[in-house]
Design a protein around this motif. Structure first.
Motif, PDB file in Angstrom:
ATOM      1  N   ALA A 194      58.176 -25.665  89.163  1.00  0.00           N
ATOM      2  CA  ALA A 194      58.012 -25.655  90.614  1.00  0.00           C
ATOM      3  C   ALA A 194      56.649 -26.241  90.985  1.00  0.00           C
ATOM      4  O   ALA A 194      55.636 -25.936  90.349  1.00  0.00           O
ATOM      5  CB  ALA A 194      58.130 -24.230  91.152  1.00  0.00           C
ATOM      6  N   ASP A 195      56.647 -27.037  92.038  1.00  0.00           N
ATOM      7  CA  ASP A 195      55.402 -27.571  92.598  1.00  0.00           C
ATOM      8  C   ASP A 195      54.893 -26.544  93.609  1.00  0.00           C
ATOM      9  O   ASP A 195      55.394 -26.464  94.738  1.00  0.00           O
ATOM     10  CB  ASP A 195      55.680 -28.915  93.275  1.00  0.00           C
ATOM     11  CG  ASP A 195      54.449 -29.486  93.981  1.00  0.00           C
ATOM     12  OD1 ASP A 195      53.388 -28.833  93.967  1.00  0.00           O
ATOM     13  OD2 ASP A 195      54.567 -30.584  94.566  1.00  0.00           O
ATOM     14  N   ILE A 351      48.573 -35.604  91.970  1.00  0.00           N
ATOM     15  CA  ILE A 351      48.245 -34.471  91.110  1.00  0.00           C
ATOM     16  C   ILE A 351      48.600 -33.199  91.873  1.00  0.00           C
ATOM     17  O   ILE A 351      48.075 -32.931  92.954  1.00  0.00           O
ATOM     18  CB  ILE A 351      46.752 -34.474  90.727  1.00  0.00           C
ATOM     19  CG1 ILE A 351      46.394 -35.760  89.986  1.00  0.00           C
ATOM     20  CG2 ILE A 351      46.428 -33.252  89.868  1.00  0.00           C
ATOM     21  CD1 ILE A 351      47.181 -35.981  88.715  1.00  0.00           C
ATOM     22  N   ARG A 352      49.515 -32.419  91.304  1.00  0.00           N
ATOM     23  CA  ARG A 352      50.013 -31.225  91.975  1.00  0.00           C
ATOM     24  C   ARG A 352      49.897 -30.008  91.056  1.00  0.00           C
ATOM     25  O   ARG A 352      49.775 -30.151  89.824  1.00  0.00           O
ATOM     26  CB  ARG A 352      51.481 -31.420  92.374  1.00  0.00           C
ATOM     27  CG  ARG A 352      51.766 -32.662  93.182  1.00  0.00           C
ATOM     28  CD  ARG A 352      51.256 -32.557  94.594  1.00  0.00           C
ATOM     29  NE  ARG A 352      52.089 -31.638  95.381  1.00  0.00           N
ATOM     30  CZ  ARG A 352      51.851 -31.339  96.660  1.00  0.00           C
ATOM     31  NH1 ARG A 352      50.792 -31.882  97.274  1.00  0.00           N
ATOM     32  NH2 ARG A 352      52.653 -30.518  97.325  1.00  0.00           N
ATOM     33  N   LYS A 353      49.960 -28.829  91.620  1.00  0.00           N
ATOM     34  CA  LYS A 353      49.933 -27.577  90.862  1.00  0.00           C
ATOM     35  C   LYS A 353      51.366 -27.226  90.456  1.00  0.00           C
ATOM     36  O   LYS A 353      52.210 -26.939  91.309  1.00  0.00           O
ATOM     37  CB  LYS A 353      49.337 -26.453  91.710  1.00  0.00           C
ATOM     38  CG  LYS A 353      47.903 -26.694  92.165  1.00  0.00           C
ATOM     39  CD  LYS A 353      46.940 -26.660  90.988  1.00  0.00           C
ATOM     40  CE  LYS A 353      45.490 -26.739  91.482  1.00  0.00           C
ATOM     41  NZ  LYS A 353      44.522 -26.727  90.372  1.00  0.00           N
ATOM     42  N   ILE A 354      51.618 -27.223  89.149  1.00  0.00           N
ATOM     43  CA  ILE A 354      52.977 -27.041  88.640  1.00  0.00           C
ATOM     44  C   ILE A 354      53.084 -25.709  87.889  1.00  0.00           C
ATOM     45  O   ILE A 354      52.265 -25.407  87.021  1.00  0.00           O
ATOM     46  CB  ILE A 354      53.382 -28.208  87.723  1.00  0.00           C
ATOM     47  CG1 ILE A 354      53.181 -29.541  88.447  1.00  0.00           C
ATOM     48  CG2 ILE A 354      54.829 -28.037  87.268  1.00  0.00           C
ATOM     49  CD1 ILE A 354      53.936 -29.671  89.753  1.00  0.00           C
ATOM     50  N   ASP A 370      75.274 -19.957  87.579  1.00  0.00           N
ATOM     51  CA  ASP A 370      74.692 -18.980  88.506  1.00  0.00           C
ATOM     52  C   ASP A 370      73.197 -18.822  88.245  1.00  0.00           C
ATOM     53  O   ASP A 370      72.392 -18.767  89.188  1.00  0.00           O
ATOM     54  CB  ASP A 370      75.401 -17.636  88.347  1.00  0.00           C
ATOM     55  CG  ASP A 370      74.963 -16.608  89.375  1.00  0.00           C
ATOM     56  OD1 ASP A 370      74.855 -16.973  90.564  1.00  0.00           O
ATOM     57  OD2 ASP A 370      74.725 -15.454  88.992  1.00  0.00           O
ATOM     58  N   ALA A 371      72.827 -18.771  86.976  1.00  0.00           N
ATOM     59  CA  ALA A 371      71.414 -18.628  86.626  1.00  0.00           C
ATOM     60  C   ALA A 371      70.612 -19.848  87.067  1.00  0.00           C
ATOM     61  O   ALA A 371      69.488 -19.720  87.587  1.00  0.00           O
ATOM     62  CB  ALA A 371      71.269 -18.419  85.116  1.00  0.00           C
ATOM     63  N   ALA A 372      71.172 -21.051  86.876  1.00  0.00           N
ATOM     64  CA  ALA A 372      70.474 -22.273  87.280  1.00  0.00           C
ATOM     65  C   ALA A 372      70.308 -22.340  88.799  1.00  0.00           C
ATOM     66  O   ALA A 372      69.257 -22.750  89.306  1.00  0.00           O
ATOM     67  CB  ALA A 372      71.231 -23.498  86.774  1.00  0.00           C
ATOM     68  N   LEU A 373      71.343 -21.930  89.531  1.00  0.00           N
ATOM     69  CA  LEU A 373      71.249 -21.936  90.994  1.00  0.00           C
ATOM     70  C   LEU A 373      70.226 -20.912  91.481  1.00  0.00           C
ATOM     71  O   LEU A 373      69.506 -21.146  92.456  1.00  0.00           O
ATOM     72  CB  LEU A 373      72.618 -21.639  91.601  1.00  0.00           C
ATOM     73  CG  LEU A 373      73.660 -22.759  91.446  1.00  0.00           C
ATOM     74  CD1 LEU A 373      75.039 -22.272  91.884  1.00  0.00           C
ATOM     75  CD2 LEU A 373      73.244 -23.985  92.264  1.00  0.00           C
ATOM     76  N   PHE A 374      70.172 -19.768  90.798  1.00  0.00           N
ATOM     77  CA  PHE A 374      69.161 -18.760  91.141  1.00  0.00           C
ATOM     78  C   PHE A 374      67.760 -19.325  90.931  1.00  0.00           C
ATOM     79  O   PHE A 374      66.882 -19.187  91.802  1.00  0.00           O
ATOM     80  CB  PHE A 374      69.360 -17.510  90.281  1.00  0.00           C
ATOM     81  CG  PHE A 374      68.204 -16.545  90.335  1.00  0.00           C
ATOM     82  CD1 PHE A 374      68.040 -15.681  91.410  1.00  0.00           C
ATOM     83  CD2 PHE A 374      67.269 -16.502  89.304  1.00  0.00           C
ATOM     84  CE1 PHE A 374      66.971 -14.796  91.456  1.00  0.00           C
ATOM     85  CE2 PHE A 374      66.197 -15.625  89.345  1.00  0.00           C
ATOM     86  CZ  PHE A 374      66.048 -14.768  90.426  1.00  0.00           C
ATOM     87  N   LEU A 375      67.529 -19.956  89.788  1.00  0.00           N
ATOM     88  CA  LEU A 375      66.213 -20.549  89.514  1.00  0.00           C
ATOM     89  C   LEU A 375      65.866 -21.605  90.562  1.00  0.00           C
ATOM     90  O   LEU A 375      64.727 -21.675  91.036  1.00  0.00           O
ATOM     91  CB  LEU A 375      66.203 -21.175  88.118  1.00  0.00           C
ATOM     92  CG  LEU A 375      65.726 -20.310  86.962  1.00  0.00           C
ATOM     93  CD1 LEU A 375      65.817 -21.085  85.650  1.00  0.00           C
ATOM     94  CD2 LEU A 375      64.309 -19.805  87.179  1.00  0.00           C
ATOM     95  N   ALA A 376      66.843 -22.428  90.923  1.00  0.00           N
ATOM     96  CA  ALA A 376      66.592 -23.456  91.937  1.00  0.00           C
ATOM     97  C   ALA A 376      66.207 -22.829  93.269  1.00  0.00           C
ATOM     98  O   ALA A 376      65.345 -23.357  93.998  1.00  0.00           O
ATOM     99  CB  ALA A 376      67.834 -24.326  92.100  1.00  0.00           C
TER     100      ALA A 376
END
Length: 393
Positions: A194-195, A351-354, A370-376
């Motif tokens: 995540a940025d 340059i971003r905070k990742i 479901d897990a991938a959608l939750f993470l997104a």
């Protein structure tokens, strides 16, 4: 007759404790309520007081031993009393039956579902004598977690200097819990990035304001809120599995376990009702629970009842990981080290905070989609923190 002082009930469901240190020796005169021993549970180190005055006639246990509640600790005699003819025999697993005692009563019927019997066979646990907490006294998988498994003797060393450390206290509880998690879940880990540059800037702006309230603002309250919002759309990750009843238990509350590193090992205090608390309230509660965990003053109830767990191993420098599920939860979300990286932002390299994220989930309860959608969804909230406030109730 000398008074047979047994380890008292320490409360909060504790069944045994390690005898860390004797505070008296044989022949000492003790007062009523005078501390005579220091014992350690998986929560705290406590002093055990004498229930009556007298002279310590015998110390029945050695320092470093695990002592079950109800087992003799020491004998206390009043002045002029003579020693008992023969004190009960004491072994490393408690009092041993005497030859003159009547034979044991016939074993009761053992009520245990197939899953529990399978787990007992794998761990070489005798189900006889285990008090079940399930319907009609049936034994559940949870009941087995406080029963030590029969382990093979360790292989001999001899290849160089070694040090043998007893597995006690918090470390013993950690070992028991993580083995239970690995054995009872079909765990899978997914990762994402995540940025969080905007969140980073928001925290920097509001740090002074929060400190005026006596609290330090970390990223963890924002992580908690992002996970809580995402769980509304993915409730199977805020759940547990009732193996005996073959049912998924969806939690309609949001109690988050927060992994805290202490000098004695990892503890997981629980922040309750995170959906009803502000970022500021969460920051203050996390700070207080962390202090109590490190000082070993935290109550046992404050370590129970989580529906989901978060761990911020990035605080110690980790990037990605496969965090172990805090069973009986079915998922745990881990956060890695935030780093400045080149990133595509609005069509250009900047340059971003990742922030790296790792989600371990029980594949029996939900699937990778479901897990991938939750993470997104979590990533979306962290990248645009204004959504946390827009969608809050």
């Amino acid at each position: 007759m000398p008074f047979d002082f047994k380890l008292p009930d320490l409360g909060e469901g504790i069944t045994e404790a390690e005898l860390r240190r004797w505070l008296v020796k044989e022949g000492d005169r003790v007062r009523e309520h005078q501390p005579v021993a220091e014992v350690e549970t998986d929560k705290a180190v406590v002093e055990v007081p004498a229930p009556r005055a007298g002279t310590v006639q015998q110390l029945a246990r050695r320092e470093g031993e695990m002592v079950r509640v109800g087992t003799t600790l020491l004998l206390i005699a009043e002045e002029g009393e003579t020693p008992a003819a023969r004190p009960k025999s004491v072994g490393i697993v408690g009092e041993l039956p005497e030859a003159a005692e009547p034979p044991a009563t016939p074993a009761r019927e053992i009520l245990a579902p197939p899953l529990v019997r399978k787990l007992a066979r794998e761990r070489q646990i005798d189900l006889t004598g285990i008090k079940g907490s399930g319907p009609r006294g049936s034994i559940t998988p949870e009941d087995l977690e406080n029963v030590p498994a029969a382990l093979p003797a360790p292989a001999g060393g001899g290849f160089g200097p070694e040090e043998r450390l007893p597995l006690r206290g918090v470390r013993r509880a950690i070992a028991r819990n993580v083995i239970a998690s690995q054995r009872l879940t079909a765990f899978v880990t997914g990762t994402e990035e995540a940025d969080i540059t905007e969140l980073w800037e928001l925290r920097e702006r509001e740090q002074v304001t929060v400190e005026e309230h006596g609290t330090h603002l970390t990223f963890l309250p924002f992580f908690i809120k992002a996970a809580q919002h995402a769980l509304r759309e993915h409730p199977n990750l805020n759940a547990s599995l009732d193996d005996a009843g073959e049912a998924i238990v969806i939690k309609r509350y949001y109690n988050f376990g927060i992994a805290v590193e202490t000098p004695d090992g990892l503890m997981v205090p629980v922040v309750r009702d995170v959906d009803r608390k502000s970022i500021l309230e969460l920051a203050a509660e996390i700070q207080e629970l962390g202090r109590k965990a490190r000082e070993r003053t935290i109550a046992r109830d404050e370590l129970r009842g989580s529906s989901f767990t978060l761990t911020n191993y990035g605080h110690f420098g980790g990037v990605f990981a496969t965090p172990i599920i805090n069973w009986p939860d079915v998922a745990i979300l881990g956060f890695g080290r935030i780093a400045a990286k080149p990133w595509v932002h609005r069509g250009a390299i900047a340059i971003r905070k990742i922030l790296p994220l790792s989600l371990t989930f029980d594949h029996r309860i939900t699937d990778g989609a479901d897990a991938a959608l939750f993470l997104a969804k979590v990533v979306r909230y962290l990248e645009d923190p204004a959504l946390l406030f827009i969608e809050s109730v």
